[in-house]
Design a protein around this motif. Structure first.
Motif, short mmCIF file in Angstrom:
data_model
loop_
_atom_site.label_atom_id
_atom_site.label_comp_id
_atom_site.label_asym_id
_atom_site.label_seq_id
_atom_site.Cartn_x
_atom_site.Cartn_y
_atom_site.Cartn_z
N ARG A 63 0.80 -1.22 0.00
CA ARG A 63 0.00 0.00 0.00
C ARG A 63 0.83 1.27 0.00
O ARG A 63 0.29 2.35 -0.04
CB ARG A 63 -0.92 0.02 1.23
N HIS A 64 2.13 1.16 0.04
CA HIS A 64 2.96 2.34 0.26
C HIS A 64 3.90 2.58 -0.91
O HIS A 64 4.38 1.66 -1.54
CB HIS A 64 3.77 2.17 1.55
N ARG A 65 4.17 3.84 -1.18
CA ARG A 65 5.02 4.20 -2.31
C ARG A 65 6.51 3.91 -2.06
O ARG A 65 7.31 3.99 -2.97
CB ARG A 65 4.84 5.67 -2.66
N ASP A 66 6.88 3.58 -0.83
CA ASP A 66 8.28 3.25 -0.53
C ASP A 66 8.71 1.94 -1.17
O ASP A 66 9.88 1.60 -1.15
CB ASP A 66 8.50 3.16 0.99
N GLY A 67 7.78 1.19 -1.71
CA GLY A 67 8.11 -0.05 -2.37
C GLY A 67 8.24 -1.22 -1.42
O GLY A 67 8.22 -1.08 -0.20
N LEU A 68 8.37 -2.38 -2.01
CA LEU A 68 8.42 -3.62 -1.23
C LEU A 68 9.59 -3.63 -0.25
O LEU A 68 9.40 -3.91 0.94
CB LEU A 68 8.51 -4.81 -2.20
N SER A 69 10.78 -3.31 -0.70
CA SER A 69 11.95 -3.31 0.19
C SER A 69 11.79 -2.29 1.31
O SER A 69 12.17 -2.56 2.45
CB SER A 69 13.22 -3.03 -0.59
N GLY A 70 11.21 -1.14 1.01
CA GLY A 70 11.00 -0.11 2.03
C GLY A 70 10.02 -0.56 3.10
O GLY A 70 10.25 -0.35 4.29
N VAL A 71 8.93 -1.19 2.68
CA VAL A 71 7.92 -1.66 3.64
C VAL A 71 8.48 -2.78 4.51
O VAL A 71 8.31 -2.79 5.73
CB VAL A 71 6.63 -2.08 2.91
#
Length: 144
Positions: A73-81
């Protein structure tokens, strides 16, 4: 070539996409089997959903690793989440350290989601920890 790079090679982050992610504790530390630790890790998963990073569809917390099926759900991307989750949970549990990297798989369709969710929640049975899924306390699913 480092192992972490191979895990990231070809990884694509698409908001709205459902991913199955596996995270492993450093040194295969089995502390996730402790009730107090498990509750705090699960609390971190819920916090990720509440803050809009993810929408958890299923998870299973094994003694030394986590299987997590969620919609990004977040624009930080998979690695960021995943990094946010690792940081939050490690701050709540001083002994917890996660291995670098993680394994991920993007779900293709609803049939794939069901298959992944069932695979995730039946992990304790396959590992011989319990005889029935319902006997294991550290899992939840909204998609079976």
């Amino acid at each position: 070539m480092r192992h972490g790079w191979r895990l990231r090679h070809g990884r694509v982050s698409i908001p709205g996409q459902v991913y199955s992610v596996t995270l492993v504790t450093r040194g295969r530390w089995p502390g996730l089997a402790d009730l107090s630790v498990a509750r705090r890790v699960i609390g971190s998963l819920r916090e990720m959903d509440e803050t809009g990073h993810s929408e958890t569809l299923a998870f299973c917390l094994m003694p030394d690793h986590l299987h997590w099926l969620f919609r990004l759900r977040h624009r930080d991307g998979l690695s960021g989440v995943v990094g946010q989750f690792k940081g939050r949970s490690a701050r709540r549990i001083p002994l917890l350290r996660w291995q670098r990297g993680f394994h991920d798989h993007a779900a293709r369709d609803d049939v794939d989601l069901r298959r992944l969710a069932r695979y995730i929640v039946s992990n304790p049975v396959r590992a011989g920890l319990v005889c029935r899924v319902g006997d294991y306390p550290y899992w939840d699913a909204v998609w079976l």
